[in-house]
Design an enzyme around this catalytic site. Sequence first.
Site, PDB file in Angstrom:
ATOM      1  N   ASP A 103      -7.958  -5.435   0.070  1.00 43.80           N
ATOM      2  CA  ASP A 103      -8.473  -6.330  -0.970  1.00 43.80           C
ATOM      3  C   ASP A 103      -8.108  -7.797  -0.757  1.00 43.80           C
ATOM      4  O   ASP A 103      -8.605  -8.663  -1.473  1.00 43.80           O
ATOM      5  CB  ASP A 103      -7.947  -5.892  -2.347  1.00 43.80           C
TER       6      ASP A 103
ATOM      7  N   HIS B 147       0.841  -1.192   0.000  1.00 47.27           N
ATOM      8  CA  HIS B 147       0.000   0.000   0.000  1.00 47.27           C
ATOM      9  C   HIS B 147       0.875   1.241   0.000  1.00 47.27           C
ATOM     10  O   HIS B 147       1.930   1.241   0.631  1.00 47.27           O
ATOM     11  CB  HIS B 147      -0.921   0.017   1.232  1.00 47.27           C
TER      12      HIS B 147
HETATM   13  N1  ACO Z   1       4.132  -7.728  -4.662  1.00 51.29           N
HETATM   14  C1  ACO Z   1       5.479  -7.691  -4.823  1.00 51.29           C
HETATM   15  N2  ACO Z   1       6.224  -6.575  -4.686  1.00 51.29           N
HETATM   16  C2  ACO Z   1       5.585  -5.447  -4.346  1.00 51.29           C
HETATM   17  C3  ACO Z   1       4.189  -5.414  -4.147  1.00 51.29           C
HETATM   18  C4  ACO Z   1       3.465  -6.613  -4.314  1.00 51.29           C
HETATM   19  N3  ACO Z   1       2.140  -6.633  -4.142  1.00 51.29           N
HETATM   20  N4  ACO Z   1       3.812  -4.155  -3.819  1.00 51.29           N
HETATM   21  C5  ACO Z   1       4.929  -3.425  -3.823  1.00 51.29           C
HETATM   22  N5  ACO Z   1       6.004  -4.204  -4.134  1.00 51.29           N
HETATM   23  C6  ACO Z   1       7.416  -3.786  -4.177  1.00 51.29           C
HETATM   24  C7  ACO Z   1       7.713  -2.937  -5.419  1.00 51.29           C
HETATM   25  O1  ACO Z   1       8.092  -3.732  -6.497  1.00 51.29           O
HETATM   26  C8  ACO Z   1       8.807  -2.052  -4.897  1.00 51.29           C
HETATM   27  O2  ACO Z   1       9.993  -2.807  -4.875  1.00 51.29           O
HETATM   28  P1  ACO Z   1      11.440  -2.080  -5.123  1.00 51.29           P
HETATM   29  O3  ACO Z   1      11.606  -1.141  -3.977  1.00 51.29           O
HETATM   30  O4  ACO Z   1      12.407  -3.203  -5.132  1.00 51.29           O
HETATM   31  O5  ACO Z   1      11.314  -1.387  -6.450  1.00 51.29           O
HETATM   32  C9  ACO Z   1       8.422  -1.780  -3.453  1.00 51.29           C
HETATM   33  O6  ACO Z   1       7.644  -2.922  -3.053  1.00 51.29           O
HETATM   34  C10 ACO Z   1       7.625  -0.504  -3.233  1.00 51.29           C
HETATM   35  O7  ACO Z   1       6.437  -0.601  -4.012  1.00 51.29           O
HETATM   36  P2  ACO Z   1       5.860   0.541  -4.942  1.00 51.29           P
HETATM   37  O8  ACO Z   1       5.301  -0.076  -6.181  1.00 51.29           O
HETATM   38  O9  ACO Z   1       6.869   1.632  -5.110  1.00 51.29           O
HETATM   39  O10 ACO Z   1       4.705   1.076  -4.034  1.00 51.29           O
HETATM   40  P3  ACO Z   1       3.511   2.012  -4.482  1.00 51.29           P
HETATM   41  O11 ACO Z   1       3.170   2.801  -3.299  1.00 51.29           O
HETATM   42  O12 ACO Z   1       3.855   2.763  -5.720  1.00 51.29           O
HETATM   43  O13 ACO Z   1       2.333   0.998  -4.889  1.00 51.29           O
HETATM   44  C11 ACO Z   1       0.576  -0.561  -4.685  1.00 51.29           C
HETATM   45  C12 ACO Z   1       1.364   0.570  -4.006  1.00 51.29           C
HETATM   46  C13 ACO Z   1       0.085  -0.087  -6.073  1.00 51.29           C
HETATM   47  C14 ACO Z   1      -0.630  -0.855  -3.850  1.00 51.29           C
HETATM   48  C15 ACO Z   1       1.482  -1.796  -4.818  1.00 51.29           C
HETATM   49  O14 ACO Z   1       1.856  -2.240  -3.530  1.00 51.29           O
HETATM   50  C16 ACO Z   1       0.783  -2.911  -5.584  1.00 51.29           C
HETATM   51  O15 ACO Z   1       0.851  -2.935  -6.811  1.00 51.29           O
HETATM   52  N6  ACO Z   1       0.124  -3.890  -4.874  1.00 51.29           N
HETATM   53  C17 ACO Z   1      -0.593  -4.945  -5.545  1.00 51.29           C
HETATM   54  C18 ACO Z   1      -1.938  -4.409  -6.056  1.00 51.29           C
HETATM   55  C19 ACO Z   1      -2.922  -4.155  -4.935  1.00 51.29           C
HETATM   56  O16 ACO Z   1      -3.116  -4.962  -4.035  1.00 51.29           O
HETATM   57  N7  ACO Z   1      -3.592  -3.003  -5.031  1.00 51.29           N
HETATM   58  C20 ACO Z   1      -4.614  -2.597  -4.056  1.00 51.29           C
HETATM   59  C21 ACO Z   1      -4.102  -1.491  -3.206  1.00 51.29           C
HETATM   60  S1  ACO Z   1      -5.303  -1.028  -1.984  1.00 51.29           S
HETATM   61  C22 ACO Z   1      -6.436  -0.133  -2.855  1.00 51.29           C
HETATM   62  O17 ACO Z   1      -6.166   0.540  -3.799  1.00 51.29           O
HETATM   63  C23 ACO Z   1      -7.763  -0.244  -2.428  1.00 51.29           C
END
Ligand code: ACO
Length: 421
Positions: free
Chosen positions: A364, A307
């Site tokens: 979720d 998140h």
């Molecule tokens: N699985 C694996 N790796 C992940 C995940 C995941 N679900 N989420 C984040 N990471 C990693 C990224 O690859 C990144 O790694 P790095 O530092 O080596 O590059 C690090 O964790 C930071 O993640 P970001 O993508 O920079 O975080 P951001 O704040 O931009 O994205 C998000 C947040 C979109 C929710 C992301 O965690 C994600 O894609 N999760 C999966 C989709 C999801 O569950 N979405 C629902 C969110 S809740 C909502 O909207 C209601």
Amino acid sequence: MDQETAKLIFNGKEIELPLVCGTMGEKALDISGLRKATGMVTIDPSFVNTAACYSKITYIDGEKGILCYRGIPIEELVEKNRFIETAYLLLHGKLPNAGQSEIFSNLLTENSLLHEDMRHFFDRFPRGSHPMSIMGTMQNAFSTFYPNVDSLSLREAIDISAARIMSTFRTMAAFAYKRSIGEPVVYPRHDLPFCANFLNMMFDSPVRPYKVNPEVVRVLNCLLILHADHEQNCSTTAVRTVGSAQVNLYSTISAGIAALSGPLHGGANQAVIEMLRRIVRDGGNVKKYIDRAKDKSSNFKLMGFGHRVYKTYDPRARIIKKRCDDFLQAMSVDDPLLEVALQLEEAALRDGYFIERNLYPNVDFYSGIIYRAMGIPENMFTVMFALARLPGWIAHWKEMIGSQTKITRPRQIYIGKVPKK
Ligand code: ACO
């Protein structure tokens, strides 16, 4: 008391930037005068470090895992209140008393019918269309059927407009589902409260009368409350941005629906179930999927994990996980996906990759398992999220219209071709 400031030194020039402080002690640098003073803008792609507005609606502490609507923790709301009271709270800043609650309920009932001409739209969407696309289109079409809702009319009749949007969205969602399975639509009933009415429209049929189950109503109220608002998330930002151009409220909300439909946002609840099913079909090898999520050469992510704001367990996920367990037991449902979800969570929370990045289950991760047990089809999960988020979007729109006079218009740093002359 003198206003606190921070100093920025650039090119030998010293600029003082005012500090602002929120009621929960959050501090921010006010850079709104920066360009005038220095000719420079700030850059923050995807707004990872930008507060775009002041707001009194929802408070999140992402480090501690706290979420409050209008100063009330969500844990308290799900115990004591129904969804429509929470909607009223978001819209008005306080919970309704008995009289206000009854008036709002009546408005929801009176505004639950869809314009009959709009019902025919459902016949024209291709079979198999995603219900979120249908809902966004229908919501946008509202502005052609109902009087325009602008800032003035909304101030006078916020309850009527909110009730119309919330109540007809609920009716349209159930209609979209009925059309998708080839059954006749079920009209809303005046004698059923909000959640029970929705369940009846979804599941009643001429050959199989639906009996409202209070257990299902309770868990639905809980899920809708937990999704009702989440401050400046992607879809709410879309609503505020589109609304700032003084677009009418119906089209503004349809922008929120579009943003929510993405798999990185509200669409994740459907993606989680698809992922869990894939893991079960693949023999339940949880480790394989954890490894894949960590592998930067694959674009696979653990859906329902991570998140932007929470760097600890999402408080909504904590409540949903508990309710999920209780609800499945109460309904005598044995879902193999729950077992895989629990294993996946356990493995991820022990894994260095997820620990270092503070990746925890989000809202979720478990919600889809409850929706499945309720009989709601997977492609309707994000529609359920949108139904819940409507009061939040409307509350933000109302707050924005009342406080922001400027159109939202960020700047950019141009890195393209330089003209030859
Ligand atoms: N699985 C694996 N790796 C992940 C995940 C995941 N679900 N989420 C984040 N990471 C990693 C990224 O690859 C990144 O790694 P790095 O530092 O080596 O590059 C690090 O964790 C930071 O993640 P970001 O993508 O920079 O975080 P951001 O704040 O931009 O994205 C998000 C947040 C979109 C929710 C992301 O965690 C994600 O894609 N999760 C999966 C989709 C999801 O569950 N979405 C629902 C969110 S809740 C909502 O909207 C209601």
